[in-house]
Motif scaffolding. Structure first.
Motif: not given
Length: 862
Positions: A163-183, A398-400
């Motif tokens: 959860m966040s007020a401002t974040l790159d939601a798509d990047a977090v969704a891909r990290l949690l759910g995977g690139a093929d099935h983002p959260a 999210l960031t290497p």
């Protein structure tokens, strides 16, 4: 849990915008991972945890980035639930835990959850984890995202929410759910209350080399007092550091004794933090809360309708060359400034006064960089290794992390004996990783307790260096004496932390049965101690052996650290009487304080030489250094602790010293120290041309490359020299041929021949030794190339030869790489000028049909 507590969502969500998204949130939760974006003031921290708790059977863990936010959020949810802390709602922070058997929602810091994951990767009894305020991109928060994404592979029933007020939601969704099935992402809009933004710049600079200027703090006090009196409401003032908070509180109180002014920062006791975050009581006058960035997004100060912002923040900066990491005061980002301003309009119309110019706002960075990009990664890499991802390899982030920072962190951990060469934790590292203290401090705590035989003595030092305690003279020993006497700032907090750390050290020693350090059954306080004068230095050295330091001269306040960094003590520090120091904190600085070193020691303790040598044994080296002095090989045996020279003794040279000594001499003096005869220069020029045109495997033979590979091509010749020999006896051409690649070397003369056959029958030397990038030159008498139409090309046809056409007296007549054009044009002008000057030599009207010759007309029988 047989009879789990049910939360009254209608009561908890009353008046909260996020409650309107209840169905969307529950639908997203069924996917196992989801992302919530919601502006400040929508109530996501208050409503989402009870919502999930009612949807699952086990416990719900909720992270907040700061301890004060953890306590405030837990108290708020419990208050709305009508329950006591430690009941259905509890919290865990470092050194404090309010959790019971009936707890359904537990709020905690990311650091606490990280270590809990190491102990229990499956999170037994936990059904949901909520990571709040992930936009702050703290290092612990980023690690948690990656580790929880992996934990879901073990438990597909575990619900993970970011959860966040401002974040790159798509990047977090891909990290949690995977690139093929983002959260799935649930976006909760918020009705905006009117917000007026004003700018009130001061006349003085906001920052100088020491941080926030006194003039800017005074300007903030004036602006905040005037604005609060004008609006008559609760005000929130943002400054970057705890020190700035305390100073500004004093300035405002001096200006307006009738206004209640409250500080809010992480160093305050919990009681004072709670006072600022609980809001104004009924009947109390409006007040001003002065806060660091912790009130920016991770917690709400109720009743605020006015915000005054200094526009500054504290961010991690790292000097990798000196291995120094610290917080520095810089301009905040525009995203932070907007977050702060939004605090004024959370509960109704508000006003934000930015105590700087509008042009300064335009120059601010859009957003702050993630902490992982600049932080010291020692703690993170120990956690990553304990998780099973040494060096962070394979961990979804999210960031290497920067490769250089990872390598440096792994090197430190290996030197501290916490990991092996591959980054996997040693036995000591596995014991330390779950401890609620940094890796360096934990090593100092456990090993210091064993070395001193006194857990509390080690704990006192670690409690002091791991918190924000300071001494103007950088003297840790003096600061400890003041803390023990109760005179130092934060003494009560230090005593509590000391007791907690002493229990940790004692409980670690007890099961191992080492006999070192006291054991305290049941986790009782190991009791007070009276450590010797050298104890603080020894404990600090265990934490940072690479910062063991030695004075550079008898009366200097400049010290050389084992890491190679030079730094100075503050002027007048009593520590300057100590030859050896254990340094804990170094800060970049200029001017008189730094003594020309560029760095000032901010915290250190005197260290006995025997302790320095014993603790720094892993950094000790014994080497022979051979040099050419006075035309002979001279050898010195040196013993060092890191970069610190301990002893230097002249010794007799051996045959094994000669080669390295001459190699070092060439590296120091350069390639010109060798005798470059024409044959060697020609070969080098030929190789340079082939490398330029073809590249690998043909070697680069510029100065830097030859010096870098000196052992490969010159080493055998150097090793055969006598101790009093000269470099001029070396056949450099033969040495260079060692660099030729095989089997390609067989084509060298084909690609770049030494000589070129011309129509006269002569074989003319090709000069390759021009400037860098120049073409090979053939200087030949004009008469020897009559009839040659096609300019010869070298290096598989890539490079045309440049002809210098000469007179019979071997003076230049023309320069060309296009003979056909020369014969058809400029030749006739040359012929007219040369026939009278050199009548004995042929100057035919038609150079195409004339026989090429090196002879005169008479010698040729004409």
């Amino acid at each position: 849990m047989a009879d789990p507590h049910r939360f009254d969502l209608a009561a908890l969500g009353a008046g909260l915008t996020v409650s309107t998204a209840r169905d969307a949130l529950l639908s997203a939760a069924r996917h196992g991972a989801f992302v919530v974006t919601a502006p400040p003031g929508t109530g996501k921290t208050t409503f989402v945890p009870p919502l999930l708790a009612n949807a699952v059977e086990g416990r719900v863990l909720v992270t907040q980035p700061r301890r004060v936010a953890v306590r405030a959020a837990a108290r708020r949810i419990a208050q709305l639930d009508g329950s006591e802390l430690g009941g259905p709602v509890g919290f865990s922070v470092r050194g404090e835990r309010e959790v019971g058997p009936r707890t359904r929602i537990e709020l905690l810091t990311p650091g606490v959850l990280l270590r809990r994951l190491l102990a229990d990767p499956g999170l037994d009894g936990v059904d949901a984890v909520i990571l709040d305020e992930v936009h702050e991109r703290s290092l612990d928060g980023d690690l948690l995202l990656g580790m929880l994404a992996e934990a879901r592979a073990l438990r597909d029933d575990l619900v993970v929410t970011a959860m966040s007020a401002t974040l790159d939601a798509d990047a977090v969704a891909r990290l949690l759910g995977g690139a093929d099935h983002p959260a799935p992402v649930v976006d909760v809009p918020s009705p905006l209350h009117p917000l007026a933004i004003e700018y009130a710049p001061g006349d003085a600079p906001r920052l100088d080399e020491r941080g926030v200027t006194r003039a800017h703090l005074a300007h903030l006090a004036r602006v905040a007092t005037a604005a609060q009196r004008e609006d008559g409401c609760d005000a929130l003032v943002f400054v970057p550091s705890a020190r700035n908070v305390d100073e500004l509180v004093r300035l405002i109180r001096d200006r307006a004794a009738d206004i209640e002014v409250l500080p809010l920062h992480g160093r305050l006791p919990a009681r004072e933090q709670d006072r600022a975050t609980q809001g104004r009581r009924a009947g109390e006058p409006p007040r001003i809360v002065v806060s660091t960035a912790l009130a920016e997004s991770s917690l709400t100060v109720p009743g605020v309708r006015l915000v005054v912002d200094a526009g500054l923040s504290r961010e991690v900066r790292r000097d990798r060359g000196r291995d120094m990491t610290g917080l520095v005061t810089v301009s905040a980002s525009r995203a932070s400034a907007d977050q702060r301003a939004g605090r004024a309009a959370r509960q109704g119309p508000g006003r934000a006064v930015r105590a700087y110019a509008e042009v300064d706002f335009a120059r601010m960075p859009a957003a702050a960089a993630p902490e992982i990009a600049s932080a010291d990664l020692v703690d993170a890499m120990l956690l990553a290794g304990a998780w099973g991802t040494p060096g962070g390899e394979g961990l979804a982030l999210l960031t290497p992390p920067p490769r250089a920072a990872v390598a440096q962190a792994l090197s430190v951990l290996h030197a501290l004996e916490l990991t092996d060469a591959s980054g996997r934790p040693t036995d000591l590292g596995r014991r330390i990783a779950p401890l609620p203290v940094g890796a360096r401090e934990a090593r100092a705590l456990l090993e210091g307790a064993a070395m001193l035989g006194d857990a509390r003595a080690a704990a006192e030092v670690v409690a002091a260096i791991s918190d924000d305690h300071r001494d103007a003279d950088a003297d840790l020993g003096r600061m400890l004496r003041e803390l023990r006497d109760g005179r130092g700032p934060g003494a009560a907090r230090w005593r509590g932390e000391t007791t907690r750390l002493a229990r940790i050290a004692a409980s670690d020693a007890a099961p191992r049965g080492s006999g070192s350090g006291p054991s305290a059954p049941g986790g009782s306080d190991p009791g007070p101690s009276a450590p010797g004068a050298s104890a603080p230095g020894a404990v600090v050295a265990l934490a940072r052996p690479d910062w063991i330091a030695r004075r550079t001269g008898p009366h200097d306040r400049t010290y050389l650290l084992a890491s190679g960094t030079r730094a100075a003590l503050p002027p007048g520090s009593a520590l300057s009487a100590s030859e050896w120091l254990a340094v804990w904190e170094v800060q970049r600085a200029e001017g008189r304080a730094a003594e020309g070193t560029g760095a000032v020691i901010r915290m250190a303790a005197a260290l006995a030489e025997e302790d320095a040598l014993a603790i720094g044994a892993g950094l000790t080296s014994d080497e022979r250094a051979a040099r050419i002095e006075g035309g002979r090989v001279r050898v010195r045996r040196t013993r060092r602790l890191g970069a610190i020279l301990l002893a230097e003794t002249p010794v007799a040279a051996t045959p094994e010293d000669v080669g390295p000594a001459f190699a070092a001499h060439v590296r120091e003096r350069g390639i010109d120290a060798l005798a470059w005869r024409p044959e060697a220069l020609a070969l080098r020029a030929r190789l340079a041309l082939v490398h330029r045109e073809i590249g690998r495997p043909w070697p680069d033979v510029d100065d830097a490359s030859l010096l870098a590979r000196i052992d490969d091509w010159l080493g055998p010749d150097l090793s055969r020299l006598r101790a009093d020999a000269s470099l001029h006896g070396i056949d450099v051409e033969a040495a260079l041929r060692r660099l030729l690649p095989w089997p390609e070397a067989a084509r060298l003369d084909e690609l770049v021949p030494e000589r070129l056959a011309v129509p006269s029958g002569s074989r003319v030397r090709i000069d390759y030794a021009g400037d860098v990038g120049a073409r090979p030159v053939v200087a030949v008498k004009l008469q020897e190339v009559f009839g040659l139409a096609q300019t010869p090309r070298l290096v598989e046809g890539r490079v045309p030869v440049l002809f210098h056409l000469l007179s019979p007296a071997r003076r230049p007549l023309a320069v060309t790489d296009d003979l056909a054009s020369f014969w058809n044009g400029p030749y006739q002008q040359v012929r007219r000028e040369m026939r009278g000057r050199y009548p004995r030599h042929p100057w035919p009207e038609d150079p195409w049909t004339a026989p090429a010759t090196a002879k005169t007309n008479r010698a040729a029988g004409r």
